[in-house]
Design an enzyme around this catalytic site. Structure first.
Site, mmCIF file in Angstrom:
data_model
loop_
_atom_site.group_PDB
_atom_site.id
_atom_site.type_symbol
_atom_site.label_atom_id
_atom_site.label_comp_id
_atom_site.label_asym_id
_atom_site.label_seq_id
_atom_site.Cartn_x
_atom_site.Cartn_y
_atom_site.Cartn_z
ATOM 1 N N HIS A 12 -13.780 8.002 -7.732
ATOM 2 C CA HIS A 12 -12.845 8.174 -8.849
ATOM 3 C C HIS A 12 -11.902 9.358 -8.618
ATOM 4 O O HIS A 12 -11.604 10.125 -9.525
ATOM 5 C CB HIS A 12 -13.595 8.305 -10.186
ATOM 6 C CG HIS A 12 -14.104 6.987 -10.663
ATOM 7 N ND1 HIS A 12 -15.288 6.456 -10.200
ATOM 8 C CD2 HIS A 12 -13.578 6.087 -11.527
ATOM 9 C CE1 HIS A 12 -15.472 5.276 -10.774
ATOM 10 N NE2 HIS A 12 -14.455 5.021 -11.577
ATOM 11 N N CYS A 50 0.795 -1.227 0.000
ATOM 12 C CA CYS A 50 0.000 0.000 0.000
ATOM 13 C C CYS A 50 0.828 1.278 0.000
ATOM 14 O O CYS A 50 0.277 2.372 -0.051
ATOM 15 C CB CYS A 50 -0.978 0.006 1.172
ATOM 16 S SG CYS A 50 -2.232 -1.274 1.019
ATOM 17 N N HIS A 101 -2.248 2.809 -5.647
ATOM 18 C CA HIS A 101 -3.125 1.692 -6.011
ATOM 19 C C HIS A 101 -4.571 2.122 -5.768
ATOM 20 O O HIS A 101 -4.835 3.183 -5.214
ATOM 21 C CB HIS A 101 -2.788 0.441 -5.188
ATOM 22 C CG HIS A 101 -3.040 0.617 -3.724
ATOM 23 N ND1 HIS A 101 -2.227 1.360 -2.907
ATOM 24 C CD2 HIS A 101 -4.040 0.156 -2.940
ATOM 25 C CE1 HIS A 101 -2.699 1.348 -1.681
ATOM 26 N NE2 HIS A 101 -3.802 0.626 -1.663
ATOM 27 N N HIS A 160 -8.881 0.953 -4.855
ATOM 28 C CA HIS A 160 -9.819 0.045 -4.191
ATOM 29 C C HIS A 160 -11.226 0.347 -4.668
ATOM 30 O O HIS A 160 -11.542 1.486 -5.006
ATOM 31 C CB HIS A 160 -9.827 0.243 -2.669
ATOM 32 C CG HIS A 160 -8.551 -0.069 -1.993
ATOM 33 N ND1 HIS A 160 -8.126 -1.355 -1.755
ATOM 34 C CD2 HIS A 160 -7.600 0.751 -1.468
ATOM 35 C CE1 HIS A 160 -6.968 -1.312 -1.113
ATOM 36 N NE2 HIS A 160 -6.619 -0.048 -0.935
ATOM 37 N N GLU A 202 -12.315 -1.713 2.816
ATOM 38 C CA GLU A 202 -11.286 -1.419 1.826
ATOM 39 C C GLU A 202 -11.170 -2.579 0.842
ATOM 40 O O GLU A 202 -10.827 -2.397 -0.317
ATOM 41 C CB GLU A 202 -9.958 -1.165 2.538
ATOM 42 C CG GLU A 202 -8.889 -0.621 1.631
ATOM 43 C CD GLU A 202 -7.667 -0.202 2.406
ATOM 44 O OE1 GLU A 202 -7.620 0.961 2.854
ATOM 45 O OE2 GLU A 202 -6.754 -1.033 2.554
#
Length: 157
Positions: A93, A49, A53, A55, A140
């Site tokens: 987003h 993490c 990245h 989720h 998450e």
């Protein structure tokens, strides 16, 4: 199995009276779930993490209150509107490190910020005086979530 098709719909005033709509005087939990996609990375963390990245987060908003004369505590549409305005639309987003207040974008930090935002919206609107925000859960991943409750938020540090 035999299925009965209703021949008539229940009519207020004929089949049920207005004073019968409220069935009880108990407090109930009302919950709505949302999903949104965001990217982030963690600071001071040695693991996957630390790199950028994304989720697909799942957010559960749980409120508590007593029903009104219609048997409704809060409309699910109102929970949706508040959560979308205060949290979902701001994070969906997006790169979380840019749009959240200065914090490490862990689920544990984010869930407290989300609680604060939704709680503040309930206070500002004053439309739901009998409703309290009871809990926020933020997944998450499908098997990992952080949660904060009203009692945890009210604890002295």
């Amino acid at each position: 199995m035999s299925y009965e098709i209703p021949r008539d719909v229940q009519m207020l005033g004929r089949d049920i009276q207005e004073n019968q709509l409220k069935y009880h005087h108990k407090s109930v939990l009302i919950s709505k779930e949302f999903t949104f996609d965001s990217a982030h990375h963690l600071h001071c963390y040695e693991g996957k993490c630390k790199s950028l990245h994304g989720h697909t987060y799942k957010l559960q908003v749980i409120m508590r209150g007593k029903v009104d004369s219609r048997g409704i505590a809060i409309d699910f549409g109102d929970i949706k509107r508040i959560a979308k305005e205060r949290v979902i639309d701001r994070l969906d987003h997006k790169y979380l490190n840019d749009v959240l207040p200065a914090m490490n974008t862990t689920a544990e930090n984010m869930v407290v910020w989300m609680y604060e935002e939704i709680h503040q919206a309930l206070l500002e609107e004053q439309l739901f005086p009998a409703i309290v925000l009871e809990e926020i859960r933020l997944w998450e991943t499908p098997t990992s979530y952080a949660a904060i409750t009203r009692s945890m938020m009210e604890e002295e540090v």
